[in-house]
Design an enzyme around this catalytic site. Structure first.
Site, PDB file in Angstrom:
ATOM      1  N   HIS A 111       5.131  31.540  35.109  1.00  0.00           N
ATOM      2  CA  HIS A 111       4.340  32.718  35.480  1.00  0.00           C
ATOM      3  C   HIS A 111       3.925  33.445  34.192  1.00  0.00           C
ATOM      4  CE1 HIS A 111       2.940  35.942  38.047  1.00  0.00           C
ATOM      5  NE2 HIS A 111       3.467  36.786  37.178  1.00  0.00           N
ATOM      6  N   ASP A 152       7.506  34.170  42.805  1.00  0.00           N
ATOM      7  CA  ASP A 152       7.947  34.623  41.475  1.00  0.00           C
ATOM      8  C   ASP A 152       9.328  35.282  41.455  1.00  0.00           C
ATOM      9  OD1 ASP A 152       5.394  33.812  40.631  1.00  0.00           O
ATOM     10  OD2 ASP A 152       4.550  35.784  41.053  1.00  0.00           O
ATOM     11  N   GLU A 181       3.376  29.831  26.779  1.00  0.00           N
ATOM     12  CA  GLU A 181       3.628  28.929  27.919  1.00  0.00           C
ATOM     13  C   GLU A 181       3.728  27.478  27.464  1.00  0.00           C
ATOM     14  OE1 GLU A 181       1.227  29.403  31.412  1.00  0.00           O
ATOM     15  OE2 GLU A 181       0.857  31.499  30.998  1.00  0.00           O
TER      16      GLU A 181
HETATM   17  C1  GRF Z   1      -0.975  30.004  33.848  1.00  0.00           C
HETATM   18  O1  GRF Z   1      -1.282  31.349  33.685  1.00  0.00           O
HETATM   19  C2  GRF Z   1       0.392  29.875  34.438  1.00  0.00           C
HETATM   20  O2  GRF Z   1       1.254  30.860  33.986  1.00  0.00           O
HETATM   21  C3  GRF Z   1       0.107  30.003  35.898  1.00  0.00           C
HETATM   22  O3  GRF Z   1      -1.109  29.304  36.082  1.00  0.00           O
HETATM   23  C4  GRF Z   1      -1.856  29.386  34.904  1.00  0.00           C
HETATM   24  C5  GRF Z   1      -2.274  28.035  34.437  1.00  0.00           C
HETATM   25  O4  GRF Z   1      -3.128  27.444  35.329  1.00  0.00           O
HETATM   26  N1  GRF Z   1       1.184  29.504  36.684  1.00  0.00           N
HETATM   27  P1  GRF Z   1      -3.866  26.130  34.836  1.00  0.00           P
HETATM   28  O5  GRF Z   1      -2.814  25.213  34.286  1.00  0.00           O
HETATM   29  O6  GRF Z   1      -4.853  26.535  33.803  1.00  0.00           O
HETATM   30  O7  GRF Z   1      -4.521  25.575  36.072  1.00  0.00           O
END
Ligand code: GRF
Length: 216
Positions: A111, A152, A181
């Site tokens: 997240h 979440d 991330e």
């Molecule tokens: C990121 O912000 C992640 O934290 C959330 O989805 C977003 C990524 O999506 N879970 P994607 O990989 O670009 O489709």
């Protein structure tokens, strides 16, 4: 767990940058894992195209084709069973999941905020970063957590922070968070694969020798 690479299912609803990061880390030899299955929540997603380009088995499991969440989830987890998946990684997946008992503690999500701040229903994509800016936070970041029945809310595995700058827009902040991330998710998967995550109630302890994040 054996010495064979851990088998992942990646579930996505968007552009699949998270999937791409995992593909790239695996290809570079930085993450000992295999993506056995990719599931998209709709046809035509950019993320599914990335899966096809990487020659990964992929399926669409669209809620609209099922009577409800339960039926959709049965299909999702039966595909996971068929592929022998060890860990299900949500990667921009936007639907609630009904997780069968045998997958408890085997579904992770990332997240784009420091939970429990700025999570929950409706908190995805730029909504999160806009809310962080509106609140006037000085730091933001990302959270990798196990998934339970709520949005979440599951036990937190790893968090990585970054600064919020005075001139940030949701886009510039999103980029800085995403950099974190790309480090956090592969690392959480690696710790899981090494059997180093011990869940006790809400708390996840990283057990065994070695740093939680390499080089730190
Ligand atoms: C990121 O912000 C992640 O934290 C959330 O989805 C977003 C990524 O999506 N879970 P994607 O990989 O670009 O489709």
């Amino acid at each position: 767990m054996s010495d064979a690479p851990i088998k992942l299912a990646v579930l996505l609803s968007g552009t699949g940058r998270t999937l791409q990061n995992l593909i790239d880390r695996i290809t570079a030899g930085d993450l000992d894992a295999q993506i056995s299955l990719v599931i998209g929540s709709r046809a035509g997603l950019v993320g599914l195209r990335r899966a096809s380009d990487a020659k990964l088995m992929n399926f669409v499991v669209d809620r609209r084709d099922f009577a409800g969440v339960e039926e959709q989830c049965k299909q999702i987890f039966s595909l996971c069973d068929d592929a022998g998946v060890d860990l299900v990684c949500l990667a921009g997946w936007l639907c609630l999941l009904n997780i069968p008992e045998k997958y408890a503690g085997r579904v992770m999500n990332i997240h784009p905020s420091l939970l429990p701040g700025f999570g929950g229903k409706g908190m995805y994509g730029h909504h999160v970063h806009q809310a962080v800016l509106d609140y006037g936070c000085k730091v933001s970041g990302c959270t990798v957590h196990f998934v339970d029945a709520d949005y979440d809310k599951g036990p937190i595995i790893l968090q990585r922070a970054c600064e919020v700058r005075d001139d940030d827009t949701p886009d510039t902040l999103a980029r800085r968070v995403f950099e974190q991330e790309t480090i956090a998710y592969p690392r959480a998967i690696e710790l899981f694969a090494q059997n180093r995550l011990k869940i006790t109630g809400r708390r996840v302890q990283v057990v065994g020798a070695g740093p939680v994040v390499a080089g730190q």
